[in-house]
Design a protein around this motif. Structure first.
Motif, PDB file in Angstrom:
ATOM      1  N   THR A 175       3.205  12.265  -3.393  1.00 22.32           N
ATOM      2  CA  THR A 175       2.166  11.231  -3.381  1.00 22.32           C
ATOM      3  C   THR A 175       2.746   9.847  -3.677  1.00 22.32           C
ATOM      4  O   THR A 175       2.260   8.839  -3.156  1.00 22.32           O
ATOM      5  N   GLU A 176       3.806   9.777  -4.477  1.00 27.50           N
ATOM      6  CA  GLU A 176       4.431   8.483  -4.741  1.00 27.50           C
ATOM      7  C   GLU A 176       5.314   8.040  -3.585  1.00 27.50           C
ATOM      8  O   GLU A 176       5.723   6.880  -3.525  1.00 27.50           O
ATOM      9  N   GLY A 177       5.594   8.955  -2.665  1.00 25.41           N
ATOM     10  CA  GLY A 177       6.364   8.592  -1.487  1.00 25.41           C
ATOM     11  C   GLY A 177       5.535   7.861  -0.454  1.00 25.41           C
ATOM     12  O   GLY A 177       6.075   7.139   0.391  1.00 25.41           O
ATOM     13  N   ILE A 178       4.217   8.024  -0.509  1.00 26.92           N
ATOM     14  CA  ILE A 178       3.360   7.314   0.441  1.00 26.92           C
ATOM     15  C   ILE A 178       2.772   6.047  -0.158  1.00 26.92           C
ATOM     16  O   ILE A 178       2.291   5.176   0.563  1.00 26.92           O
ATOM     17  N   GLY A 179       2.803   5.930  -1.493  1.00 29.88           N
ATOM     18  CA  GLY A 179       2.295   4.733  -2.138  1.00 29.88           C
ATOM     19  C   GLY A 179       2.409   4.837  -3.647  1.00 29.88           C
ATOM     20  O   GLY A 179       2.303   5.927  -4.201  1.00 29.88           O
ATOM     21  N   ASN A 180       2.667   3.701  -4.300  1.00 26.08           N
ATOM     22  CA  ASN A 180       2.860   3.713  -5.745  1.00 26.08           C
ATOM     23  C   ASN A 180       2.596   2.334  -6.324  1.00 26.08           C
ATOM     24  O   ASN A 180       2.299   1.382  -5.592  1.00 26.08           O
ATOM     25  N   THR A 181       2.723   2.199  -7.641  1.00 15.48           N
ATOM     26  CA  THR A 181       2.428   0.926  -8.304  1.00 15.48           C
ATOM     27  C   THR A 181       3.436  -0.153  -7.959  1.00 15.48           C
ATOM     28  O   THR A 181       3.117  -1.340  -8.006  1.00 15.48           O
ATOM     29  N   ARG A 182       4.653   0.244  -7.590  1.00 15.90           N
ATOM     30  CA  ARG A 182       5.688  -0.746  -7.275  1.00 15.90           C
ATOM     31  C   ARG A 182       5.537  -1.306  -5.861  1.00 15.90           C
ATOM     32  O   ARG A 182       5.620  -2.521  -5.647  1.00 15.90           O
TER      33      ARG A 182
ATOM     34  N   PRO B 212      -3.756   3.619   1.541  1.00 14.77           N
ATOM     35  CA  PRO B 212      -5.222   3.621   1.673  1.00 14.77           C
ATOM     36  C   PRO B 212      -5.867   4.925   1.222  1.00 14.77           C
ATOM     37  O   PRO B 212      -7.024   4.924   0.783  1.00 14.77           O
ATOM     38  N   ILE B 213      -5.134   6.037   1.300  1.00 18.28           N
ATOM     39  CA  ILE B 213      -5.664   7.304   0.790  1.00 18.28           C
ATOM     40  C   ILE B 213      -5.944   7.187  -0.701  1.00 18.28           C
ATOM     41  O   ILE B 213      -7.015   7.579  -1.184  1.00 18.28           O
ATOM     42  N   HIS B 214      -4.987   6.660  -1.447  1.00 22.51           N
ATOM     43  CA  HIS B 214      -5.163   6.484  -2.886  1.00 22.51           C
ATOM     44  C   HIS B 214      -6.346   5.554  -3.173  1.00 22.51           C
ATOM     45  O   HIS B 214      -7.183   5.835  -4.041  1.00 22.51           O
ATOM     46  N   GLU B 215      -6.400   4.453  -2.441  1.00 21.08           N
ATOM     47  CA  GLU B 215      -7.438   3.449  -2.687  1.00 21.08           C
ATOM     48  C   GLU B 215      -8.831   3.988  -2.359  1.00 21.08           C
ATOM     49  O   GLU B 215      -9.804   3.706  -3.065  1.00 21.08           O
ATOM     50  N   ARG B 216      -8.925   4.771  -1.317  1.00 21.00           N
ATOM     51  CA  ARG B 216     -10.238   5.306  -0.942  1.00 21.00           C
ATOM     52  C   ARG B 216     -10.653   6.451  -1.857  1.00 21.00           C
ATOM     53  O   ARG B 216     -11.834   6.618  -2.141  1.00 21.00           O
TER      54      ARG B 216
END
Length: 216
Positions: A62-69, A74-78
């Motif tokens: 999951t951190e490979g598709i998006g993270n805090t850095r 958009p999956i996380h945001e939605r």
């Protein structure tokens, strides 16, 4: 199986049920087929996957598709905006299950979807998380987050969220969703790994050995 210390580094819960039934430790596994020159993507439970069996493969968490850095996907945001996460234990696995569905949908010969949507269908989005269990949130907001990516979604069918207010027009709702770009910046299989897959492998210890042939 995956070492607990490695699991912590990859932001995966290091103490699973070891039964593979919850889906909380789901990651994306990508394999390259040198004969067909194509990458096959699928999900696996990291708690049940032998380390030797993924040699030459690429793993995306999951951190490979998006993270805090680098910024969230958009999956996380939605998932957040549709209130689809509470304790968060199962959320990482659900995000990866949905991500796989989006990746595989793009490989299908379907018509181009409207801007901001994917080729995924509502029925496929609902089935994307059948292997993931949630014990606290309830599945309605989770399914809503998944369906928000589909080209055939009825916006009126999506439930409570923090993106728009009741009574807003469809155009307002569409513009309020976190932007989704098809075939985005996430690479599921690095180019350098393709050459590695053409070679044979032998891993041996004092008790066991694992071999992979380069060709048959």
């Amino acid at each position: 199986m995956m070492n607990p210390d490695l699991a912590r580094m990859m932001n995966i819960d290091p103490y699973p049920t070891t039964q593979g039934g919850c889906g909380a430790r789901v990651v994306l596994l990508s394999k390259y087929n040198p004969v067909l020159d194509q990458v096959d993507d699928f999900t696996v439970s990291s708690c049940l996957t032998l380390l030797c069996s993924i040699n030459g493969c690429s793993i995306t968490t999951t951190e490979g598709i998006g993270n805090t850095r680098d910024g969230f996907h958009p999956i996380h945001e939605r998932f957040s905006g549709f209130h689809a996460s509470q304790c968060g234990f199962c959320t990482t696995g659900m995000c990866m299950s949905l991500f796989l569905a989006l990746v595989n949908a793009e490989k299908t010969p379907r018509p181009e979807p409207p801007l901001g949507f994917s080729k995924l269908k509502v029925s496929e989005a609902e089935k994307a998380i059948v292997g993931n269990l949630c014990r606290c949130t309830g599945y309605r907001p989770i399914v809503d987050a998944c369906k928000s990516f589909t080209a055939d979604v009825d916006m009126e069918d999506l439930g409570l969220n923090s993106f728009w207010r009741k009574g807003d027009s469809k155009d307002v709702k569409l513009s309020s969703l976190p932007s989704y770009k098809r075939n985005g910046d996430v690479c599921t299989f690095p180019q350098f790994l393709k050459s590695e897959n053409r070679s044979s492998l032998l891993l041996a210890s004092c008790r066991y050995s694992w071999s992979r042939s380069g060709k048959l």
